[in-house]
Design an enzyme around this catalytic site. Structure first.
Site, PDB file in Angstrom:
ATOM      1  N   GLY A 273       2.878   6.869  -9.075  1.00 61.63           N
ATOM      2  CA  GLY A 273       2.075   5.878  -8.366  1.00 61.63           C
ATOM      3  C   GLY A 273       2.166   6.098  -6.870  1.00 61.63           C
ATOM      4  CD  GLU A 274      -0.679   8.115  -2.500  1.00 59.96           C
ATOM      5  OE1 GLU A 274      -1.522   7.986  -1.583  1.00 59.96           O
ATOM      6  OE2 GLU A 274      -0.555   9.153  -3.173  1.00 59.96           O
ATOM      7  N   GLY A 275       1.612   3.863  -2.986  1.00 62.56           N
ATOM      8  CA  GLY A 275       1.321   2.649  -2.255  1.00 62.56           C
ATOM      9  C   GLY A 275       1.075   2.947  -0.792  1.00 62.56           C
TER      10      GLY A 275
ATOM     11  CG  PHE B  75       4.981   1.030   3.139  1.00 63.37           C
ATOM     12  CD1 PHE B  75       4.747   0.991   4.508  1.00 63.37           C
ATOM     13  CD2 PHE B  75       4.784  -0.118   2.401  1.00 63.37           C
ATOM     14  CE1 PHE B  75       4.343  -0.180   5.128  1.00 63.37           C
ATOM     15  CE2 PHE B  75       4.379  -1.298   3.014  1.00 63.37           C
ATOM     16  CZ  PHE B  75       4.156  -1.324   4.380  1.00 63.37           C
ATOM     17  N   GLY B  76       4.381   4.968   0.549  1.00 63.30           N
ATOM     18  CA  GLY B  76       4.926   6.171  -0.051  1.00 63.30           C
ATOM     19  C   GLY B  76       4.413   6.410  -1.451  1.00 63.30           C
TER      20      GLY B  76
ATOM     21  CB  VAL C 267       7.002   6.538  -7.005  1.00 64.61           C
ATOM     22  CG1 VAL C 267       8.234   6.640  -7.903  1.00 64.61           C
ATOM     23  CG2 VAL C 267       7.216   5.459  -5.950  1.00 64.61           C
TER      24      VAL C 267
ATOM     25  CE  LYS D 111       8.497   3.533  -1.559  1.00 63.31           C
ATOM     26  NZ  LYS D 111       8.804   2.087  -1.432  1.00 63.31           N
TER      27      LYS D 111
ATOM     28  CG  ASP E 113       6.167  -7.034  -0.210  1.00 63.62           C
ATOM     29  OD1 ASP E 113       5.247  -7.867  -0.335  1.00 63.62           O
ATOM     30  OD2 ASP E 113       5.952  -5.806  -0.126  1.00 63.62           O
TER      31      ASP E 113
END
Length: 615
Positions: free
Chosen positions: A348-350, A352-353, A355, A369, A466
């Site tokens: 996955g990807e968000g 901030f980074g 994984v 990550k 968060d």
């Protein structure tokens, strides 16, 4: 489910008391003694049996598992079990089998009666004999076995006799550290359609990416020769690993050794004309740019060395100040584990980074990550997460295994959680409908227990800041784990709140006092949990910062709070009573619409002390 609690002693109960049990997970404890044959033989409805990472010793009796015919997952790994592998012929629907890291001997177990196997791990034992896969595994068209790990045994095989019927649906095959020798014919495997190809051609059977090998690992065997041509290197997408074989003991590396021994696959120029052209171009470019290159290189080296020294000093100082000693991984180790951060392994990807799933040399699977931020703020958030999570152990918090910081690279290494995130389940109708009321309740309770640990048991207390659906990971047993501590902070015990100019978190989960006044306290997490709580019972993602609580408030005033519950969820009478208890809890939420006051988790979650807690 009592996994990872460090419980010592012999098997804790008699199976007669739990004859209708569906899942038994005792993994990660210190149970000892012989295999608990008598205790489990009558739990005939058992679907998941996991006693991994304990101290069970000795052989497994022949009829030990013959009555437990409904098993779907069986994990006996990381014990000291010996003798021949258990007989599994009566278990027709087994999907996951892990007998790794024991001391089993003899030939491989007979798994030919199983048509549903997806993953088999028999590594790190003492199995012997020749590996003819069709003799041990079901290789019919309907079989689904995709991952097979036979590493660290004493097995022999000849890959040159493999064919489609032999490998079937296998996508990953690991035969590291065995007794395989001779010649490996890559060209033949490619011609038979056993390897993935980079060339798309719908008319060719060799291009099916669903039924051919994605990984073929034969490291640390005795393969002395490899037959291949340049097309095999250029067109093959299968990762072939031959490290620590005689073939890789080269003094003059070439395209083949680089591809199969280092996983760097490319074709260098082969003709004299192309070599001459390259030399001429290189000389011209070198002459015209030499001065610029030298000046730029000197400046770059100076800046990089200065930044590297600063970064390492900053990390060392922060760790020493707080007496934190995280495990430090080498960048090369994590790069190899993720196959150079291969897109196929991205989980996955968000913002901030990203994984990635990675496998370390010891066989452990981790989530790695890779942070995007290269600024000092990014480094601060990286250090913050390492400092907060190092040494902190709780079943509902994701476990940080270590980190890596190497100039512009910051990486965090976590335990691998093998299911999904809450938001993905909420957004996926197919997954959502598989989960019943008690599963959603278990997820809510898991998050609540994790927050209770952070707020009441950690010293000093920790505010996550968060909490949201995408930061809650779910294991395959639907255990919730709170993740992503990049914005978290230590909270002084003597203060009721602290003020900040910088509002952090995800907008639709933010507490009003945090957004309007900049006040931070544990109620910031409690408010976010309220929203997550409502998302779980309605099985819908909150669309903005006011929607969830405003809708709850309106339904409360109309005495229609039951409408919050997802109408597609089937409930029995006992569950309906629990739902009504939840409705009373939701009234607390609605009453707290405008202000959080000083409400604590214990007040918000009275069901923690109810019968639901024991589930």
């Amino acid at each position: 489910d009592v996994h990872d609690n460090a419980i010592e002693g012999e098997f804790p109960f008699s199976g007669d008391e739990y004859a209708s049990l569906l899942t038994l997970d005792l993994s990660g404890n210190k149970f000892n003694g012989s295999f608990p044959y008598l205790q489990i033989k009558n739990i005939v409805f058992l679907q998941i049996l996991n006693i991994a990472r304990n101290d069970f010793k000795g052989p497994i009796p022949e009829p030990a598992l013959e009555n437990i015919t409904q098993l779907v997952e069986l994990d006996l790994s990381s014990n000291a079990l010996n003798g021949t592998a258990p007989t599994l012929k009566t278990i027709k629907n087994l999907q996951v089998l892990d007998l790794s890291s024991n001391m089993f001997t003899g030939t491989l177990p007979d798994l030919t009666t199983m048509h549903s196997l997806r993953s088999v791990n028999l590594s790190r034992n003492a199995f012997t004999g020749a590996v003819l896969l069709s003799s041990f595994f079901n290789r019919t068209e309907n079989n689904s076995l995709s991952v097979l790990d036979l590493s660290f045994n004493q097995l022999t095989t000849d890959p040159n006799f493999w064919n489609i019927s032999e490998l079937g649906s296998l996508q990953e095959l690991y035969l590291d550290n065995n007794l395989i020798n001779g010649t490996l014919n890559i060209s033949q495997l490619h011609a038979l359609g056993l390897l993935r190809t980079k060339i798309t051609n719908s008319s060719s059977s060799t291009n099916s990416t669903s039924s051919v090998l994605r990984v073929l690992s034969l490291m640390n065997n005795n393969i002395s020769k490899v037959i291949y041509d340049v097309n095999d290197i250029a067109n093959t997408a299968t990762v072939i690993k031959l490290q620590e074989n005689p073939f890789c003991n080269f003094s003059d590396p070439n395209d083949g050794t680089r591809c199969f021994c280092e996983q760097f696959c490319s074709i260098s120029g082969s003709t004299e004309d192309s070599k001459r052209k390259i030399v001429i171009i290189a000389v011209v470019v070198s002459v015209t740019s030499l001065l610029i290159l030298l000046v730029s290189l000197a400046a770059l080296l100076y800046r990089n060395s200065k930044y590297k020294r600063y970064l390492q000093l900053q990390v060392q100082q922060r760790f020493e100040e707080l007496e934190v000693k995280p495990t430090i991984f080498h960048y090369s180790e994590l790069r190899t584990a993720t196959r150079d951060f291969n897109a196929d392994l991205k989980l996955g990807e968000g913002a901030f980074g990203a994984v990635y799933k990675g496998t370390l040399p010891n066989g452990n699977t981790m989530a790695i990550k890779q942070l995007f931020a290269k600024t000092s703020k990014g480094v601060d958030e990286f250090l913050n997460e390492v400092i907060l999570l190092t040494g902190m152990k709780h079943r509902n918090l994701v476990n940080l295994k270590g980190c890596c910081i190497c100039e512009q690279q910051q990486l965090l290494v976590y335990e691998y959680v093998d299911n999904s995130e809450v938001d993905q389940v909420l957004l996926s109708n197919s997954n959502k409908n598989l989960l019943n009321w008690h599963v959603w309740l278990k997820i809510c309770l898991g998050v609540a227990r994790g927050l209770h640990y952070l707020h009441a048991l950690a010293h000093p207390k920790i505010i996550h800041r968060d909490i949201k659906a995408s930061n809650i990971l779910i294991t395959k047993y639907y255990e919730a784990k709170i993740a992503d501590f990049g914005l978290a902070l230590f909270f002084p015990d003597e203060q009721s709140y602290i003020l900040t100019k910088h509002v952090a978190g995800t907008k639709r989960y933010l507490a009003p006092k945090h957004t309007s006044l900049g006040q931070i306290s544990d109620n910031v997490d409690v408010f976010s949990f309220k929203v997550l709580y409502l998302e779980n019972i309605s099985r819908k993602i909150n669309i903005d910062e006011k929607y969830a609580l405003d809708k709850t408030w309106n339904l409360y005033r109309e005495d229609k709070l039951i409408d919050l519950i997802d109408k597609t969820m089937t409930l029995n009478d006992e569950e309906k009573m629990e739902v009504h208890q939840f409705i009373e809890n939701i009234k607390l939420f609605a009453n707290g619409k405008s202000s959080l006051g000083t409400v604590k988790e214990e007040d918000e979650l009275p069901f923690l002390s109810s019968s639901s807690q024991s589930r």
